[in-house]
Design a protein around this motif. Sequence first.
Motif, PDB file in Angstrom:
ATOM      1  N   ASP A 462       0.683  -1.045   0.139  1.00  0.00           N
ATOM      2  CA  ASP A 462       0.207   0.017  -0.042  1.00  0.00           C
ATOM      3  C   ASP A 462       1.114   1.376   0.210  1.00  0.00           C
ATOM      4  N   ILE A 463       1.360   1.711  -1.096  1.00  0.00           N
ATOM      5  CA  ILE A 463       2.444   2.541  -1.247  1.00  0.00           C
ATOM      6  C   ILE A 463       1.772   4.020  -1.112  1.00  0.00           C
ATOM      7  N   GLY A 467      -5.398   2.052   1.384  1.00  0.00           N
ATOM      8  CA  GLY A 467      -6.152   0.736   1.544  1.00  0.00           C
ATOM      9  C   GLY A 467      -6.079  -0.317   0.347  1.00  0.00           C
ATOM     10  N   GLN A 468      -5.335   0.040  -0.657  1.00  0.00           N
ATOM     11  CA  GLN A 468      -5.437  -0.746  -1.819  1.00  0.00           C
ATOM     12  C   GLN A 468      -4.052  -1.005  -1.964  1.00  0.00           C
ATOM     13  N   LEU A 469      -3.711  -2.439  -2.476  1.00  0.00           N
ATOM     14  CA  LEU A 469      -2.201  -2.687  -2.721  1.00  0.00           C
ATOM     15  C   LEU A 469      -1.875  -2.131  -3.964  1.00  0.00           C
ATOM     16  N   LEU A 495      -4.507  -3.575   7.634  1.00  0.00           N
ATOM     17  CA  LEU A 495      -2.969  -3.786   7.398  1.00  0.00           C
ATOM     18  C   LEU A 495      -2.653  -4.096   8.687  1.00  0.00           C
ATOM     19  N   VAL A 496      -1.844  -5.106   8.854  1.00  0.00           N
ATOM     20  CA  VAL A 496      -1.131  -5.851   9.961  1.00  0.00           C
ATOM     21  C   VAL A 496       0.393  -5.808   9.894  1.00  0.00           C
ATOM     22  N   ARG A 497       0.810  -5.006  10.857  1.00  0.00           N
ATOM     23  CA  ARG A 497       2.213  -5.101  11.030  1.00  0.00           C
ATOM     24  C   ARG A 497       2.775  -5.764  12.374  1.00  0.00           C
ATOM     25  N   LEU A 498       3.773  -6.632  12.300  1.00  0.00           N
ATOM     26  CA  LEU A 498       3.966  -7.641  13.474  1.00  0.00           C
ATOM     27  C   LEU A 498       5.546  -7.020  13.663  1.00  0.00           C
ATOM     28  N   ASN A 570     -10.199  -0.504   8.241  1.00  0.00           N
ATOM     29  CA  ASN A 570      -9.610   0.628   7.502  1.00  0.00           C
ATOM     30  C   ASN A 570      -8.521   1.304   8.267  1.00  0.00           C
ATOM     31  N   ARG A 571      -7.531   0.660   8.884  1.00  0.00           N
ATOM     32  CA  ARG A 571      -6.268   1.185   9.672  1.00  0.00           C
ATOM     33  C   ARG A 571      -5.236   0.136   9.552  1.00  0.00           C
TER      34      ARG A 571
END
Length: 587
Positions: A462-463, A467-469, A495-498, A570-571
């Motif tokens: 998602d540059i 919310g779109q790739l 979108l999930v960041r670990l 949406n986050r």
Amino acid sequence: MGMGGVDNGAISDMNRRQCLKKLSLAGGCYYFSSPVAWPQSKRTEESGDYYPRYVNTASRAGLTAKTVVAGDESKDFLLSTTGGGICVFDYDNDGWLDIFVVNGWGLRDFPKGEEPTCHLYRNNRNGSFTDMTEKAGLARKGWGQGVCVGDYDNDGNLDLFVTYYGHNALFHNNGNGTFTDVTQECGLYASEPRWGSGAAFVDYNRDGHLDLFVCNYCRYEAGLFLYDLTPFLKSPVMMGIPGLGGGRNILYRNNGNGTFTDVSEAAGILEPLPGYSFTPLIADFDNDGWPDIYVANDSTPGFYFRNNRNGTFSEAGLLSGVAFDANGRSMAGMGVDAADYDSDGRLDIVRSNFSSEPPLLYHNEGEGFFNDRTFESGLGDAMPRVKWGIAFFDFANDGNPDILIVSGPIYPPGVNAARVTNDDAGKYLFRNDGEGRFRDISERAGPGIVEPHCGRGLGLGDIFHTGQLDSVINNINEAPTLLRNEKPSPNSWLLVRLIGTQTNRAAIGSRVTLACGGHRQVQEVRSGGSFCSQSDLRLHFGLGRARQADRLEVRWLSGGQEIIERVAANRLVTIQEGKGIISQDTF
């Protein structure tokens, strides 16, 4: 370790259903060491008649440097036909994705100051990019091939590993916008030149330190063999790739002190005969919590290294059903990706192949066994072109992974009088109908999809914070393609960041299972893939019309698990191992 005001002692006295009910009421995040059952999966809302409109915005975004492959005026060489990885990652930790483009070289000298180098583009957060290659210390010359990222020293900054025809390079991210070539001091410099191709960071022994798997294509000297159709030349290339001598893949173990050791032989990576390897795919295919390795090989059987959980692997491509197609034929594998396309909780494999060969779709049947469902799924129509970069991604945000495939002719434009036409180039976009079939919608997905280029590597992320790739493609002897959807889906996303603690910091190898309205999605944080390329390490989920994800289960590579209930849509949600959600950002 208990969180959210729930006492661990109380949990031990409740059955699983009572425990989950209490956790749901608390609305918190909880850490477990054993798996939790999920409800039976079903489809999210259909995307209906929605079609995206992808346009190529590379020029106005400032992605203008060409990837150079310069051959002889009248003939070509095998080396001129490969290479071209691309990387989407956040190198400066500002929350916006940057782009690294692997460049080529040529079979002639370049004027001083005009030698090709790779290019690092910083995201300006306004739809444009700035070339930071020189300032970042990445203006290395050489015939680049592939790229991957990982935080090998767990300092919170993503490092770059770039493969070359010759000697590969590990660039340490200094955390201040610059990189340092640390190849020699890390023990990754090979005494003999090799033909590197794809690569991926992987913590194969789950010790919290990222190891490195590197593919090699043919023998080094084969790169300069003529790839020419003139009969009297009797080029060995025209007798078939297997006549050239394959390369050996390498597994480097991270010693935990900034250095690596080659453990290829001891780990069983040298067990099969030499292959013609392009791209590795790292994923836990048998759901045992340990990363396995699949390798797309050119014209020879694919490799499938099953992790024995003791520091070794067993090659089981033939036994597992991923060495050949359904008819027992070897195909010319190029790129590869994994996703749970039918929501059964198991990661499936899609692989791009040469012209006159369809992309292969291997359905995961469980326990590490696969079934070729290429034609049953509808992917068998994508045969005429040479296919390279490939990726699962949910363009409609409906919870069903779709497929994007990059194609391009063997001869790059400008080499051997080659031209790129609509017949041999462009992209394939396949929509997932949620019932196990894919439909080619390329002609209805916008001008950027059908636009002909000599494509190779493909990276997604998602540059633009929509919310779109978005997709970036490395084109040979042209500037990159940047595909942006000008007609975004109305569906929700997450979108999930670990961030790992016991697990490696980049959380590579960790898995997120998301439940939304009874529909289940499974994704893993992955280094490498596509065709010798790297996509964003953050995980993108489509949620359909839902306004929240009902539940997230994070299975950390270290073995721990966390449950997070009711996450708003949406986050971008950042989850740290042992702490749960530490930040939420809306775009």
